[in-house]
Design a protein around this motif. Structure first.
Motif, short mmCIF file in Angstrom:
data_model
loop_
_atom_site.label_atom_id
_atom_site.label_comp_id
_atom_site.label_asym_id
_atom_site.label_seq_id
_atom_site.Cartn_x
_atom_site.Cartn_y
_atom_site.Cartn_z
N LYS A 180 0.83 -1.21 0.00
CA LYS A 180 0.00 0.00 0.00
C LYS A 180 0.86 1.26 0.00
O LYS A 180 0.45 2.30 -0.53
CB LYS A 180 -0.93 -0.02 1.22
N HIS A 236 -4.53 8.45 -2.76
CA HIS A 236 -5.52 7.41 -3.05
C HIS A 236 -5.90 6.70 -1.74
O HIS A 236 -5.03 6.42 -0.91
CB HIS A 236 -4.94 6.40 -4.04
N TYR A 273 -6.49 3.71 -0.99
CA TYR A 273 -5.85 2.42 -0.76
C TYR A 273 -4.53 2.57 -0.01
O TYR A 273 -4.04 1.62 0.61
CB TYR A 273 -5.63 1.68 -2.08
N PHE A 299 -5.28 0.63 7.02
CA PHE A 299 -6.65 0.12 7.15
C PHE A 299 -6.98 -0.43 8.53
O PHE A 299 -8.12 -0.41 8.96
CB PHE A 299 -6.88 -1.00 6.12
N GLU A 349 -16.82 6.15 -2.95
CA GLU A 349 -15.83 5.95 -4.02
C GLU A 349 -16.05 6.92 -5.19
O GLU A 349 -15.14 7.13 -6.00
CB GLU A 349 -15.85 4.51 -4.52
N PRO A 395 -4.11 5.66 -8.98
CA PRO A 395 -3.55 4.90 -7.86
C PRO A 395 -2.03 4.86 -7.82
O PRO A 395 -1.44 4.69 -6.76
CB PRO A 395 -4.14 3.49 -8.06
N ALA A 400 -4.62 -7.16 -5.35
CA ALA A 400 -5.49 -6.06 -4.93
C ALA A 400 -6.68 -5.97 -5.89
O ALA A 400 -6.51 -6.12 -7.11
CB ALA A 400 -4.71 -4.76 -4.92
N LEU A 442 -9.83 -3.41 -6.38
CA LEU A 442 -10.55 -2.21 -5.98
C LEU A 442 -11.47 -1.73 -7.11
O LEU A 442 -11.49 -2.29 -8.20
CB LEU A 442 -9.56 -1.09 -5.60
#
Length: 872
Positions: free
Chosen positions: A5, A12, A14, A18, A86, A95, A178, A180
């Motif tokens: 990440k 971004h 992401y 988290f 989003e 990203p 990943a 997304l």
């Protein structure tokens, strides 16, 4: 994960941390003047909305009943009709942007020190979508499935085959990572050998050579057609699995697919009929419906392949060899790492990677194991029963057991058990062959050689068996304390030929399944030594379970991790060659043939395997003994129980753990169901008392463990705040109160509920043929032949009374208390305590039941002797 990440654009979402911890949720928000609760409430009031939620319910009730349940439970959730969060970033904030991430991504390499003994390199390609429509097309066309299937193929001419031939790799995988709203990452991961770790540039060059082939040489049509055939074969013969897994897949699919694809979306390929329409039929397909449909998939794959460039990639390498050589530490988890640009000369070399053909890379050959339509016909018509319509009496009717169709006698070659499928109605079968012999596992050295042979045989057969696996066939080869076992399963059409080939290689063509050089031998041994070394980084509760389990196993049925490591280090290729010659030399054969076969076919299969193995028979007095648990010594409530105290082998883990086991030697159905009733009664209060009220640790559990006919009630706690002695004391205090607090107050209704839960579990119809086969083989292998065991245990459950439960507890925890405590002590932290001794005198003859890790061997020997005296 965090370093992955950290390579993302910091703007971004992401790139955010988290998990959340005290620093981010309390200290960080205070520093920024943010009222965390107020922000959480604002988020809830804005986004907690029905139009952003998916709900799936799987239950046996009618649709009308389920609608009532749903309305009652969820009907009041507001629909605020707000756009999803989003919308503020997806397709707007890129990203990956050079210079806007904590760790550079493109054309950079990150070297990471892993916790476990790990050696691998991962090449990552971000696949960034320009719009929601592009993202949806990717989900419907699934180009990643086709491309990863080619890059990750393991047959002849594959990338992995080439890397193994060079001595660079043990395994390889390709897949999305990943996932997304606006991008996915596509990755190729190679598990490296020591030699491969020193040749990472060469390994990556080989990967880019294969990608070049994908880009420059059209993928053959049969690759797409076979993938469709195999996918729809699985769809056609799919069976209901566990409702928990099913409902999770449904609710996830609801967020990714249109309503007509909630079930099929995650499970099928080729979901579009044309560019603008999705498939409308659930019928299986053996071919693409049109050229347009095939071209849609081809174009989608080509688009993905076009993104797999050197410019668009970045690398991650894991190895313990980086330890002490890194210059950076990841903020949240303390991961040590380096980051450096990949030299331009290396990038250019990869850009101009060799032609695939020049280094032996090719597309997979056609898969000969895909069953024919004729081969999918059923030998016996079966109408699977609807489990929701079965009465209790019907469920209590024992399932038809296997029958003996060949019995050569105790001094003969084979005893063959057979059952034609009469329940599932699928064109599948299972073939299990076991050669009983006591010579293969009689020492740690032989056990280590067995592990080596299983590993190298599986690897060297892989180019042949990989296609079979894709076509739904499987096999396993095990060397066990009581002999060697071969198991085959899958679509029965080509299962006999598959089993015959594999058996022939394992028993006759030994040079094909043994390492042909010392370097190759060393690769397999290194793999196993690293796997054994992983024992040290398991959680403390797992170590507690390991040592308590060891104390109950006869020495020739399980060797210690240390014994296996030491033996493995001393093995040689010549020893392996000599050992393998003995595996199929002599023994007594047992076989189970079950599924879509007729009796004549079953006998023919056994005859074929018998000629292949060609073993000499042994007499009945040479049969290896069956597994029987070692009895734990009986101690009274006033005496200390057997206690094993060990130091946590991982110095960086500061958790303590304790396990208490109460062993029951009773072998009757009543004994077995009573200990399960006890487990069910204490499970919830045990967790509530030690986890919720005392807050001793996150890992608090109880349950039943079995060693053949013996059962043990197990209680486990792991903690980073309390030492092992405290955990043990708290568990003993809980057990002391069980009778008065949880058993004496039981009402007849309480008992009926516990009984009903266990009855329902036993009478739940099997969902897969494999489940019935496994249960039948267990009865055969253990010599019990009680095929109606589940029904017999239900009958025992229905006779239980409160007095039975009280008497059983008084015996288990009182007059026949066979208790073992297994404690693991960390080397540092709040949960540490006095360091356990390696030996506490037991092995020197001292009258103590306090054992160090060095006393366990003598304890097991004494328990074996005690059992022998009791039996005699």
């Amino acid at each position: 994960y965090e370093l992955e990440k950290d390579r993302v654009n910091s703007d971004h979402p992401y790139a955010k941390f988290f998990t959340g911890n005290k620093s981010t949720l309390l200290e960080g928000t205070k520093r920024q003047g943010i009222n965390l609760r107020q922000e959480l409430v604002k988020f809830y009031e804005k986004y907690y909305s029905a139009n952003h939620m998916s709900l799936a319910v799987v239950a046996p009730q009618s649709i009308s009943q389920l609608k009532e349940f749903v309305l009652e439970a969820f009907g009041e959730i507001p629909n605020r009709e707000v756009n999803p969060p989003e919308d503020n970033w997806a397709f707007l904030i890129p990203p990956y942007v050079e210079g806007k991430s904590l760790v550079p991504a493109y054309k950079h390499l990150v070297e990471i020190v892993p916790i476990q003994e790990l050696r691998q390199v991962t090449i990552t390609w971000p696949v960034v979508f320009k719009s929601k429509e592009e993202r949806d097309d990717y989900r419907l066309n699934k180009p990643n499935y086709f491309v990863s299937g080619l890059l990750g193929h393991e047959g002849s001419g594959s990338l992995l085959s080439h890397l193994k031939e060079k001595g660079w790799a043990n395994a390889l995988g390709a897949s999305d990572n990943a996932d997304l709203s606006d991008f996915v990452t596509f990755e190729v991961t190679v598990e490296l050998t020591n030699k491969g770790l020193e040749a990472i540039d060469d390994v990556c060059e080989s990967v880019f050579s294969y990608v070049r082939m994908l880009r420059e040489s059209p993928i053959p049509d049969y690759v797409f057609e076979e993938n469709l055939q195999l996918d729809d074969l699985e769809w056609r013969f799919t069976t209901k699995g566990q409702p928990g897994n099913y409902v999770q897949s449904l609710v996830t699919a609801m967020d990714k697919y249109p309503p007509s694809l909630y079930v099929a979306g995650p499970r099928r390929l080729v979901l579009k009929e044309t560019k603008s329409t999705i498939i409308s039929s659930d019928e299986p397909r053996s071919a693409f419906e049109s050229t347009e449909q095939l071209d849609i998939i081809k174009n989608s794959c080509n688009d993905l392949i076009s993104r797999l460039t050197v410019e668009n990639s970045f690398l991650t390498v894991f190895s313990k060899t980086f330890e002490g050589k890194t210059s950076k530490v990841e903020k949240w988890y303390g991961t040590e790492y380096n980051v450096r640009p990949i030299p331009v000369s290396t990038l250019m070399r990869w850009e101009n990677s060799p032609l695939a053909q020049s280094i032996g890379l090719t597309y997979p050959r056609k898969n000969v194991f895909i069953p024919s339509e004729k081969g999918l016909r059923l030998k016996k018509r079966v109408k699977p029963a609807d489990p929701t319509m079965l009465s209790f009496e019907e469920k209590m009717k024992p399932i038809t057991p296997p029958t003996i169709i060949r019995d050569d006698g105790k001094e003969g070659r084979w005893t063959v058990y057979f059952k034609q499928d009469d329940r599932f109605g699928q064109p599948k079968g299972f073939l299990i062959f076991q050669l009983l012999t006591g010579e293969l596992y009689s020492s740690p050295l032989k056990a280590s050689l067995a592990l080596l042979y299983q590993t190298c045989a599986a690897d060297l057969l892989n180019e042949y068996t990989y296609d079979a696996g894709l076509a739904g066939l499987s096999y396993s080869f095990q060397v066990l304390p009581r002999g060697a076992r071969l198991t085959f399963g899958g679509y029965n059409d080509k299962l006999k030929e598959f089993a015959s080939y594999v058996s022939s290689k394992l028993a006759r063509d030994l040079n094909d399944v043994l390492p042909n050089s010392d370097d190759e031998f060393e690769r397999y041994r290194d793999n196993l030594l690293r796997a054994l070394a992983a024992f040290k980084v398991k959680q403390p509760y797992a170590h507690a379970i390991y040592y308590s389990g060891l104390a109950q196993q006869p020495r020739n049925f399980e060797y210690t991790n240390e014994e296996l490591v030491n033996a493995m280090k001393s093995t040689t290729r010549q020893q392996l060659i000599e050992y393998v010659k003995t595996i199929w030399a002599r023994g007594k054969g047992d076989a189970l043939i079950q599924g879509n076969y007729e009796k004549k076919e079953a006998l023919d299969i056994v005859n074929t395997i018998d000629k292949t193995l060609n073993f000499k028979t042994i007499s009945a007095n040479q049969y290896p003994e069956r597994l029987k648990a070692l009895p734990i010594p009986v101690t009274t409530a006033r005496e200390d129980p057997v206690r094993i105290r060990t130091s946590e082998p991982n110095p960086s883990n500061n958790n303590a753990a304790s396990q208490i086991m109460l062993q029951s030697l009773g072998t009757s159905e009543k004994d077995h169901v009573l200990i399960e009733i006890m487990s069910a009664i204490i499970e919830e209060p045990f967790f509530d008392e030690l986890r919720t009220k005392q807050q001793l640790g996150y890992i608090v559990s109880s349950g039943i463990k079995a060693v053949e006919q013996t059962r043990t009630l197990s209680l486990i706690v792991q903690s980073n705040v309390a030492p092992a002695e405290k955990l043990t004391t708290s568990m003993l205090t809980f057990l002391d109160q069980v009778r008065k607090k949880y058993l004496e107050p039981l009402t007849s209704v309480d008992i009926e509920l516990f009984v009903k839960g266990l009855v329902d579990r036993r009478l739940e119809p099997d969902k897969f043929l494999a489940v019935e086969v496994t249960r039948n083989w267990s009865e055969i292998a253990n010599g019990r032949f009680q095929y109606d065991r589940l029904q017999a245990e239900v009958a025992a459950l229905l006779t239980l009374s409160k007095n039975d439960i009280l008497d059983y507890w008084d015996n288990l925890y009182g007059s026949e208390r066979r208790m073992l405590v297994s404690e693991v002590v960390p080397r540092s932290g709040p949960a540490t305590s006095k360091e356990p001794a390696v030996k506490n005198g037991y092995s020197d003859g001292t009258n103590t039941l306090l054992l160090g890790v060095g006393d366990i061997e003598k304890f097991r020997a004494d328990r074996e002797a005690s059992r022998s005296v009791t039996m005699s």
